[in-house]
Motif scaffolding. Structure first.
Motif, PDB file in Angstrom:
ATOM      1  N   ARG A 106       0.268   3.793   0.163  1.00  0.00           N
ATOM      2  CA  ARG A 106       0.313   4.101  -1.269  1.00  0.00           C
ATOM      3  C   ARG A 106       0.419   2.805  -2.045  1.00  0.00           C
ATOM      4  NH1 ARG A 106       5.225   7.971  -2.168  1.00  0.00           N
ATOM      5  NH2 ARG A 106       6.143   6.638  -0.578  1.00  0.00           N
ATOM      6  N   GLY A 107      -0.134   2.827  -3.257  1.00  0.00           N
ATOM      7  CA  GLY A 107      -0.063   1.659  -4.109  1.00  0.00           C
ATOM      8  C   GLY A 107      -0.121   2.044  -5.570  1.00  0.00           C
ATOM      9  N   VAL A 108       0.447   1.182  -6.410  1.00  0.00           N
ATOM     10  CA  VAL A 108       0.440   1.426  -7.853  1.00  0.00           C
ATOM     11  C   VAL A 108       0.608   0.087  -8.571  1.00  0.00           C
ATOM     12  CG1 VAL A 108       2.936   1.834  -8.126  1.00  0.00           C
ATOM     13  CG2 VAL A 108       1.327   2.994  -9.636  1.00  0.00           C
ATOM     14  N   TYR A 109       0.050   0.028  -9.782  1.00  0.00           N
ATOM     15  CA  TYR A 109       0.109  -1.154 -10.634  1.00  0.00           C
ATOM     16  C   TYR A 109       0.835  -0.799 -11.925  1.00  0.00           C
ATOM     17  CZ  TYR A 109      -3.845  -2.699  -7.737  1.00  0.00           C
ATOM     18  OH  TYR A 109      -4.663  -3.051  -6.691  1.00  0.00           O
ATOM     19  N   PHE A 110       1.581  -1.764 -12.481  1.00  0.00           N
ATOM     20  CA  PHE A 110       2.243  -1.583 -13.766  1.00  0.00           C
ATOM     21  C   PHE A 110       2.515  -2.957 -14.352  1.00  0.00           C
ATOM     22  CE2 PHE A 110       5.338  -1.514 -10.379  1.00  0.00           C
ATOM     23  CZ  PHE A 110       6.389  -2.287 -10.829  1.00  0.00           C
ATOM     24  N   LEU A 111       2.859  -2.995 -15.641  1.00  0.00           N
ATOM     25  CA  LEU A 111       3.076  -4.264 -16.334  1.00  0.00           C
ATOM     26  C   LEU A 111       4.552  -4.548 -16.554  1.00  0.00           C
ATOM     27  CD1 LEU A 111       0.340  -3.935 -19.118  1.00  0.00           C
ATOM     28  CD2 LEU A 111       0.178  -5.170 -16.939  1.00  0.00           C
ATOM     29  N   ASP A 112       4.902  -5.830 -16.536  1.00  0.00           N
ATOM     30  CA  ASP A 112       6.261  -6.224 -16.915  1.00  0.00           C
ATOM     31  C   ASP A 112       6.273  -6.482 -18.429  1.00  0.00           C
ATOM     32  OD1 ASP A 112       5.428  -8.877 -17.480  1.00  0.00           O
ATOM     33  OD2 ASP A 112       6.905  -9.770 -16.161  1.00  0.00           O
ATOM     34  N   PRO A 113       7.437  -6.797 -19.010  1.00  0.00           N
ATOM     35  CA  PRO A 113       7.511  -6.968 -20.472  1.00  0.00           C
ATOM     36  C   PRO A 113       6.605  -8.067 -21.035  1.00  0.00           C
ATOM     37  CG  PRO A 113       9.716  -6.776 -19.554  1.00  0.00           C
ATOM     38  CD  PRO A 113       8.764  -6.886 -18.392  1.00  0.00           C
ATOM     39  N   ASP A 114       6.178  -9.019 -20.209  1.00  0.00           N
ATOM     40  CA  ASP A 114       5.340 -10.115 -20.684  1.00  0.00           C
ATOM     41  C   ASP A 114       3.870  -9.946 -20.305  1.00  0.00           C
ATOM     42  OD1 ASP A 114       7.334 -11.836 -21.988  1.00  0.00           O
ATOM     43  OD2 ASP A 114       8.213 -11.864 -19.982  1.00  0.00           O
ATOM     44  N   GLY A 115       3.514  -8.776 -19.761  1.00  0.00           N
ATOM     45  CA  GLY A 115       2.127  -8.507 -19.428  1.00  0.00           C
ATOM     46  C   GLY A 115       1.702  -8.933 -18.041  1.00  0.00           C
ATOM     47  N   HIS A 116       2.648  -9.387 -17.211  1.00  0.00           N
ATOM     48  CA  HIS A 116       2.296  -9.704 -15.829  1.00  0.00           C
ATOM     49  C   HIS A 116       2.017  -8.396 -15.098  1.00  0.00           C
ATOM     50  CE1 HIS A 116       3.212 -13.890 -16.322  1.00  0.00           C
ATOM     51  NE2 HIS A 116       4.447 -13.624 -16.708  1.00  0.00           N
ATOM     52  N   TYR A 117       1.019  -8.425 -14.244  1.00  0.00           N
ATOM     53  CA  TYR A 117       0.547  -7.247 -13.532  1.00  0.00           C
ATOM     54  C   TYR A 117       1.287  -7.153 -12.206  1.00  0.00           C
ATOM     55  CZ  TYR A 117      -3.309  -3.858 -13.358  1.00  0.00           C
ATOM     56  OH  TYR A 117      -4.069  -2.730 -13.366  1.00  0.00           O
ATOM     57  N   LEU A 118       2.154  -6.164 -12.066  1.00  0.00           N
ATOM     58  CA  LEU A 118       2.938  -5.977 -10.852  1.00  0.00           C
ATOM     59  C   LEU A 118       2.310  -4.871 -10.009  1.00  0.00           C
ATOM     60  CD1 LEU A 118       6.507  -6.124 -12.433  1.00  0.00           C
ATOM     61  CD2 LEU A 118       5.117  -8.011 -11.527  1.00  0.00           C
ATOM     62  N   GLU A 119       2.313  -5.068  -8.706  1.00  0.00           N
ATOM     63  CA  GLU A 119       1.720  -4.099  -7.787  1.00  0.00           C
ATOM     64  C   GLU A 119       2.671  -3.884  -6.623  1.00  0.00           C
ATOM     65  OE1 GLU A 119      -2.245  -3.705  -4.922  1.00  0.00           O
ATOM     66  OE2 GLU A 119      -1.818  -5.597  -5.927  1.00  0.00           O
ATOM     67  N   ILE A 120       2.826  -2.634  -6.230  1.00  0.00           N
ATOM     68  CA  ILE A 120       3.557  -2.335  -4.998  1.00  0.00           C
ATOM     69  C   ILE A 120       2.602  -1.581  -4.081  1.00  0.00           C
ATOM     70  CG2 ILE A 120       5.908  -2.404  -5.903  1.00  0.00           C
ATOM     71  CD1 ILE A 120       5.841   0.660  -6.164  1.00  0.00           C
ATOM     72  N   ILE A 121       2.615  -1.972  -2.804  1.00  0.00           N
ATOM     73  CA  ILE A 121       1.783  -1.344  -1.786  1.00  0.00           C
ATOM     74  C   ILE A 121       2.618  -1.119  -0.538  1.00  0.00           C
ATOM     75  CG2 ILE A 121      -0.440  -2.202  -2.604  1.00  0.00           C
ATOM     76  CD1 ILE A 121      -0.246  -4.455  -0.535  1.00  0.00           C
ATOM     77  N   THR A 122       2.268  -0.069   0.209  1.00  0.00           N
ATOM     78  CA  THR A 122       2.999   0.212   1.451  1.00  0.00           C
ATOM     79  C   THR A 122       2.224  -0.221   2.691  1.00  0.00           C
ATOM     80  OG1 THR A 122       2.132   2.470   1.575  1.00  0.00           O
ATOM     81  CG2 THR A 122       4.260   2.151   0.428  1.00  0.00           C
ATOM     82  N   ARG A 123       0.968  -0.593   2.517  1.00  0.00           N
ATOM     83  CA  ARG A 123       0.149  -1.103   3.618  1.00  0.00           C
ATOM     84  C   ARG A 123      -0.617  -2.313   3.119  1.00  0.00           C
ATOM     85  NH1 ARG A 123      -1.634   2.670   7.711  1.00  0.00           N
ATOM     86  NH2 ARG A 123      -2.599   0.782   8.542  1.00  0.00           N
ATOM     87  N   PRO A 124      -0.705  -3.374   3.921  1.00  0.00           N
ATOM     88  CA  PRO A 124      -1.510  -4.528   3.497  1.00  0.00           C
ATOM     89  C   PRO A 124      -2.981  -4.134   3.379  1.00  0.00           C
ATOM     90  CG  PRO A 124      -0.109  -5.102   5.370  1.00  0.00           C
ATOM     91  CD  PRO A 124      -0.040  -3.617   5.202  1.00  0.00           C
ATOM     92  N   TYR A 125      -3.679  -4.756   2.448  1.00  0.00           N
ATOM     93  CA  TYR A 125      -5.100  -4.487   2.288  1.00  0.00           C
ATOM     94  C   TYR A 125      -5.842  -4.830   3.574  1.00  0.00           C
ATOM     95  CZ  TYR A 125      -4.407  -3.560  -2.609  1.00  0.00           C
ATOM     96  OH  TYR A 125      -3.986  -3.011  -3.788  1.00  0.00           O
ATOM     97  N   GLY A 126      -6.751  -3.936   3.940  1.00  0.00           N
ATOM     98  CA  GLY A 126      -7.548  -4.136   5.150  1.00  0.00           C
ATOM     99  C   GLY A 126      -6.886  -3.643   6.421  1.00  0.00           C
ATOM    100  N   SER A 127      -5.695  -3.038   6.303  1.00  0.00           N
ATOM    101  CA  SER A 127      -4.955  -2.629   7.508  1.00  0.00           C
ATOM    102  C   SER A 127      -5.264  -1.195   7.950  1.00  0.00           C
ATOM    103  CB  SER A 127      -3.452  -2.763   7.277  1.00  0.00           C
ATOM    104  OG  SER A 127      -3.022  -1.850   6.291  1.00  0.00           O
ATOM    105  N   GLY A 128      -6.048  -0.474   7.172  1.00  0.00           N
ATOM    106  CA  GLY A 128      -6.340   0.915   7.510  1.00  0.00           C
ATOM    107  C   GLY A 128      -7.565   1.396   6.798  1.00  0.00           C
ATOM    108  N   ASP A 129      -7.704   2.708   6.704  1.00  0.00           N
ATOM    109  CA  ASP A 129      -8.863   3.296   6.057  1.00  0.00           C
ATOM    110  C   ASP A 129      -8.748   3.191   4.544  1.00  0.00           C
ATOM    111  OD1 ASP A 129      -9.979   4.111   8.461  1.00  0.00           O
ATOM    112  OD2 ASP A 129      -8.816   5.975   8.475  1.00  0.00           O
ATOM    113  N   PRO A 130      -9.845   2.769   3.859  1.00  0.00           N
ATOM    114  CA  PRO A 130      -9.824   2.752   2.393  1.00  0.00           C
ATOM    115  C   PRO A 130      -9.843   4.177   1.867  1.00  0.00           C
ATOM    116  CG  PRO A 130     -11.980   2.091   3.201  1.00  0.00           C
ATOM    117  CD  PRO A 130     -11.092   2.272   4.402  1.00  0.00           C
ATOM    118  N   GLU A 131      -9.383   4.327   0.639  1.00  0.00           N
ATOM    119  CA  GLU A 131      -9.345   5.658  -0.001  1.00  0.00           C
ATOM    120  C   GLU A 131     -10.736   6.193  -0.159  1.00  0.00           C
ATOM    121  OE1 GLU A 131      -8.175   7.447  -4.273  1.00  0.00           O
ATOM    122  OE2 GLU A 131      -6.769   6.041  -3.369  1.00  0.00           O
TER     123      GLU A 131
END
Length: 131
Positions: A106-131
């Motif tokens: 699972r993954g999701v993106y959101f912004l901090d108060p200064d507009g930095h783009y924060l992302e959390i992911i539970t699997r590294p990119y390329g480690s499994g099947d793409p959506e």
């Protein structure tokens, strides 16, 4: 010696506010100010050092991605929702209010108060099947 990221500076309009936002959302402790920085350390020892940009200067938004466990994802994502933050499943911000299932995680993106783009992911990119 292997190369490891030790710290990075995160530009902010108010370093304390930004560090506390980050610490709260990610469930991390905000460190004591050290010189011009307010540090927040991640579990692997990398420190995000929040620093005020000069008055009137623009902040160049950066992207910071964090690999988290499924349980941490639930907790962080819950705090994102509780805070009423807008979030997206994709970096282009076309899938608002969704999470992604890239690489079987699972993954999701959101912004901090200064507009930095924060992302959390539970699997590294390329480690499994793409959506």
């Amino acid at each position: 010696m292997s190369v490891e990221l030790n710290h990075t500076i995160v530009g902010a309009r108010d370093k304390q506010v930004s560090a506390e936002f980050f610490g709260t959302i990610f469930g991390l402790e905000v460190g004591e100010p050290a010189g011009p920085f307010v540090p927040v350390a991640t579990a692997n020892g990398v420190t995000l050092d929040f620093a005020n940009v000069p008055e009137g200067a623009e902040i160049a938004p950066q992207h910071y991605a964090f690999l988290v466990s499924e349980e941490e994802f639930d907790a962080i994502f819950g705090r994102v929702q509780e805070a009423g933050l807008t979030y997206w499943a994709d970096p282009a911000r076309r899938r608002e209010g969704e999470i992604n299932r890239n690489d079987g995680g699972r993954g999701v993106y959101f912004l901090d108060p200064d507009g930095h783009y924060l992302e959390i992911i539970t699997r590294p990119y390329g480690s499994g099947d793409p959506e």
